[in-house]
Design a protein around this motif. Structure first.
Motif, mmCIF file in Angstrom:
data_model
loop_
_atom_site.group_PDB
_atom_site.id
_atom_site.type_symbol
_atom_site.label_atom_id
_atom_site.label_comp_id
_atom_site.label_asym_id
_atom_site.label_seq_id
_atom_site.Cartn_x
_atom_site.Cartn_y
_atom_site.Cartn_z
ATOM 1 N N THR A 29 0.815 -1.232 0.101
ATOM 2 C CA THR A 29 0.085 0.086 0.046
ATOM 3 C C THR A 29 0.642 1.317 -0.095
ATOM 4 N N CYS A 30 1.875 1.043 0.826
ATOM 5 C CA CYS A 30 2.831 2.506 0.967
ATOM 6 C C CYS A 30 3.488 2.563 -0.436
ATOM 7 N N GLN A 31 3.859 1.458 -1.110
ATOM 8 C CA GLN A 31 4.464 1.832 -2.358
ATOM 9 C C GLN A 31 3.676 2.255 -3.577
ATOM 10 N N ARG A 32 2.258 2.155 -3.225
ATOM 11 C CA ARG A 32 1.247 2.827 -4.196
ATOM 12 C C ARG A 32 1.100 4.155 -3.763
ATOM 13 N N GLU A 33 1.119 4.632 -2.644
ATOM 14 C CA GLU A 33 0.680 5.936 -2.114
ATOM 15 C C GLU A 33 1.889 6.671 -2.205
ATOM 16 N N CYS A 34 2.997 6.206 -2.170
ATOM 17 C CA CYS A 34 4.237 7.241 -2.062
ATOM 18 C C CYS A 34 4.853 7.080 -3.330
ATOM 19 N N CYS A 73 5.781 6.024 5.538
ATOM 20 C CA CYS A 73 6.886 7.230 5.767
ATOM 21 C C CYS A 73 7.221 7.536 4.202
ATOM 22 N N CYS A 74 6.398 8.340 3.681
ATOM 23 C CA CYS A 74 6.772 8.909 2.428
ATOM 24 C C CYS A 74 7.831 9.882 2.449
ATOM 25 N N ASP A 75 8.389 10.285 1.095
ATOM 26 C CA ASP A 75 9.287 11.291 1.196
ATOM 27 C C ASP A 75 8.618 12.467 1.052
ATOM 28 N N HIS A 76 8.081 12.881 1.849
ATOM 29 C CA HIS A 76 7.088 14.245 2.139
ATOM 30 C C HIS A 76 8.106 15.257 2.816
ATOM 31 N N PRO A 77 8.289 16.382 2.278
ATOM 32 C CA PRO A 77 8.929 17.529 3.194
ATOM 33 C C PRO A 77 8.207 17.758 4.541
#
Length: 174
Positions: A29-34, A73-77
């Motif tokens: 799911t994280c791989q799809r969202e980030c 934990c996506c690469d969001h600033p």
């Protein structure tokens, strides 16, 4: 938490706390969202138990379900310190009414030694999480909240174990 009356029977909510490494389903799911996944935190499982009685035929029934709470934990600033402080103020102004509403649905908001447990923001405020979205907040034991707050920075840095897949069910409730 205690049993509370609901339509057709009674319900009990049990919270199991991690953090654990995310199982494969959550990591996907994280791989799809980030755009870029740094890691994944499996924070808790909510177990709902229901007991009731069918009308026809009149027999007792029991059922349970589980719902995994995890954070990608996506690469969001990070948001600016001013924005973070403003969002924390929004949470502080919302907290009492949120806890009352939560208590009506799931039983009393948990306390320890007369002090209410913290409300943990699943998508953290430092990375743009909504401070007043009821689906972004769960009650967490104070000691566990401290552990969560240490795990988030490591997850956002892409550190082990948060960057690898864990077990399907990392705990036992027996």
């Amino acid at each position: 938490m205690p049993w509370i009356p609901v339509l057709g029977g009674r319900m009990k909510t049990t919270l199991f706390y991690g953090p654990w490494q995310c199982r494969l389903e959550f990591m996907r799911t994280c791989q799809r969202e980030c755009a870029r996944v740094m890691g994944c935190l499996w924070l808790a499982d909510i177990k709902l138990d229901w007991e009731g009685r069918l009308v026809v035929p009149p027999i007792p029934i029991k059922a349970s379900s589980r719902y995994g709470i995890f954070h990608c934990c996506c690469d969001h600033p990070k948001v600016s310190p001013d924005k973070n402080e403003a969002e924390r103020k929004r949470w502080e102004n919302f907290r009492t009414s949120f806890r009352k509403d939560w208590s009506r649905k799931f039983g009393d908001w948990p306390e320890e030694d007369g002090v209410a447990w913290p409300g943990h923001h699943i998508r953290d405020l430092h990375h743009g999480g909504d401070p007043v979205d009821p689906s972004n907040i769960i009650p967490v034991k104070p000691g566990v909240h401290t552990v969560f707050n240490r795990a988030y920075p490591a997850c956002y840095r892409g550190e082990a174990p948060w960057n690898t897949v864990g077990l399907n069910l990392p705990y036992s409730d027996k």
